[in-house]
Design a protein around this motif. Sequence first.
Motif, PDB file in Angstrom:
ATOM      1  N   MET A 600       0.846  -1.195   0.000  1.00  0.00           N
ATOM      2  CA  MET A 600       0.000   0.000   0.000  1.00  0.00           C
ATOM      3  C   MET A 600       0.883   1.247   0.000  1.00  0.00           C
ATOM      4  O   MET A 600       1.073   1.907   1.023  1.00  0.00           O
ATOM      5  N   PRO A 601       1.430   1.588  -1.164  1.00  0.00           N
ATOM      6  CA  PRO A 601       2.331   2.746  -1.215  1.00  0.00           C
ATOM      7  C   PRO A 601       1.648   4.067  -0.876  1.00  0.00           C
ATOM      8  O   PRO A 601       2.299   4.984  -0.386  1.00  0.00           O
ATOM      9  N   SER A 602       0.337   4.171  -1.124  1.00  0.00           N
ATOM     10  CA  SER A 602      -0.338   5.427  -0.822  1.00  0.00           C
ATOM     11  C   SER A 602      -1.708   5.169  -0.212  1.00  0.00           C
ATOM     12  O   SER A 602      -2.629   4.713  -0.891  1.00  0.00           O
ATOM     13  N   ARG A 603      -1.837   5.470   1.050  1.00  0.00           N
ATOM     14  CA  ARG A 603      -3.125   5.340   1.727  1.00  0.00           C
ATOM     15  C   ARG A 603      -4.167   6.269   1.082  1.00  0.00           C
ATOM     16  O   ARG A 603      -5.350   5.926   0.988  1.00  0.00           O
ATOM     17  N   GLU A 604      -3.728   7.450   0.655  1.00  0.00           N
ATOM     18  CA  GLU A 604      -4.665   8.418   0.089  1.00  0.00           C
ATOM     19  C   GLU A 604      -5.221   7.935  -1.242  1.00  0.00           C
ATOM     20  O   GLU A 604      -6.435   8.028  -1.489  1.00  0.00           O
ATOM     21  N   TRP A 605      -4.351   7.446  -2.114  1.00  0.00           N
ATOM     22  CA  TRP A 605      -4.840   6.942  -3.398  1.00  0.00           C
ATOM     23  C   TRP A 605      -5.740   5.722  -3.210  1.00  0.00           C
ATOM     24  O   TRP A 605      -6.730   5.578  -3.917  1.00  0.00           O
ATOM     25  N   PHE A 606      -5.405   4.874  -2.268  1.00  0.00           N
ATOM     26  CA  PHE A 606      -6.236   3.696  -2.030  1.00  0.00           C
ATOM     27  C   PHE A 606      -7.614   4.110  -1.520  1.00  0.00           C
ATOM     28  O   PHE A 606      -8.640   3.578  -1.957  1.00  0.00           O
ATOM     29  N   ALA A 607      -7.659   5.068  -0.620  1.00  0.00           N
ATOM     30  CA  ALA A 607      -8.939   5.525  -0.074  1.00  0.00           C
ATOM     31  C   ALA A 607      -9.820   6.153  -1.145  1.00  0.00           C
ATOM     32  O   ALA A 607     -11.054   6.161  -1.019  1.00  0.00           O
ATOM     33  N   ALA A 608      -9.201   6.666  -2.204  1.00  0.00           N
ATOM     34  CA  ALA A 608      -9.961   7.312  -3.274  1.00  0.00           C
ATOM     35  C   ALA A 608     -10.556   6.317  -4.268  1.00  0.00           C
ATOM     36  O   ALA A 608     -11.350   6.708  -5.136  1.00  0.00           O
TER      37      ALA A 608
END
Length: 683
Positions: A600-608
Amino acid sequence: MSNATANVDAALIDDALITTARLLAADSVERAKSGHPGTAIALAPAATLLFQRHLRHDPADPSWIGRDRFILSCGHASILLYIQLYLSGYDVTLDDLRAFRTLDSRTPGHPEFRHTAGVETTTGPLGQGLATAVGMAMGFVHERALLDPDAAAGESVFNRRVFVLASDGDLQEGLSYEAGALAGRLGLDNLTVIYDDNDIQIEGGTALTSSEDAAARFRAQGWDVHRVELAGDGDVDIAGLDAALSATTVAGKPRLILLKSQIAYPSPGAVNTAASHGAPLGATEVAALRDALGVDDAPFTVSDEVLATAREVTARGALVRGAWQERFDAWAHAHPDRAATFAALSARSMPSDLFSSLPQFEPGSSVSTRDASGKTIQALADVMPGLWGGSADLAEPNRTEIKGGGSFLPTSTGLGDYSGRNIHWGVREHAMAAAMNGIALSGGWRVFGGTFLVFSDYQRPSIRLAALMNLPVTYIWSHDSVALGQDGPTHQPIEHLASLRAIPNFTVVRPADANETVAAWAAVLENSGPAGLVLGRQGVPVLDLPLDDVHAGVRRGGYVVADTADARAIIIATGSEVALALEASRIAGDEGIAVRVVSMPSREWFAAQDPQYREQILPAAITARVAVEAAASFGWHELVGPAGAIVGIDEFGLSAPADEALAARGMTVARVLDAIRTVIATD
């Protein structure tokens, strides 16, 4: 006098126009029952002079690329700017002034970029406007050097100036020292700062806090300094300010004008009072101000004659813009390749063959993510002329140097020129971050700045403003964990990832390996907002995954990197800990525990991502989850849930070789396995 105002009548500024500006400031703050009237009243002559005579702008076209920039660094005096925008003819109305500081108004308490026509950057946190303006000035001289290097001095269509109005508070912030030194070293003679030297701040006189000689300070930093004393009647000396602004530019020196003023002048009971800084004057004092100005009009009265006089600047601006456009068209015709480059820069367009230009790394090899980032920067620089940046004296540890890109410095240094793509920020992390915002605001650049992750603390106010403005700036943060090793806890970030992830509209990306790093760079450049690449110094194994899957997975923030039928548990990991998670999952498999591993390199991108994709990666039915990250556990609970576990570091690091530091803080396969067994047992 600028060519924008060459046809202005010889008289400086109409007294009625200044009086109107002063009363609008008092009336707006009084109606809002909050605000900062003192500066706006006192500096109405200075602001009017700038907008009417010296600023090259066209109120009918606020986005005209040939315009100068005005930055109100003392953003608390926002009504001063809004009044000039209204009087000049921008899309700000008298009703907007009446709605000052009210919900959903176009005139908020501090200037906000993209919210009010004519506002060039969000300001308010003191020092930010000045430092952002330094970046704007950098962006303009770099653009000229790249696109119009052969033009004679003062003759380029890309010549633009940056004007700043700053306060005592701006100059007291440490950020202004960093930014001032940087501007002086870079010889930014397209930058003018007007310092409102009024000897008053919130707690009282500035003598309570400062005894420095501001003129000597800026001269020592390489600035051309002018001083404008009060006029004989105690008002701002508008003729003296006009002369200072009209003075011949000293090549290679930014300009500081120390402008003496009296806060709230000429309001008789408020002049030189700290109370007038940040509170309404009150009905009685506003009436006294009207008496002092010889006016008995009702609040918010603007005569047709005053408005017509003020809005002559719109006609002048249109003429100047038209003449500039003719020159620009001639330049574009003479230099079609440069014009194409300018168009691509302005659109921040990505090369169509970007993917094929990027480096690829062999699975199984060991490469640090900072090394992979350095190679990616080099590849990107070859196909993206708008990419430039540097580090806070850490180009080698951060791997930020563009080989063959030259140094961004004035030619007089003999060390580079303004076409250079490597910015030597010095140990000025905060000024670097603020100036990056200014560079992004000045044109279509993709700018990056590097330091160690732990020093992101020095950058946070500017990062927050980048997020507020949604600016495409990229922070490169290397040395991302206790794996930094023997430099010890002062340099080992623990709480930083969690705190950076807490910033709205900001993206944190911590890639697992070299190919994820490449994919992260591509994804960051595809997006329009600010992002931080969090990189490690130690070698990590390159995952054996199809590159298309890596790029797609990174773009979506999280994806499966190892799976097994009937998985009973999920490990979610970032950065170098993905390798740790994979090893733990292999051993767990040997024990009969099927484990899925998610990078999960980016929590923000995943949440989007849409709920279906998130469910695909993290099925709700699998509640046995373990998050693994060599940083504070804060924030991971929402992904692992009440039945999950977090393998993190919730204490400061220690000085030891990297492997020993990691082991001492529990970043081991054994601890991850224990966590897997625990969540399986309680599932």
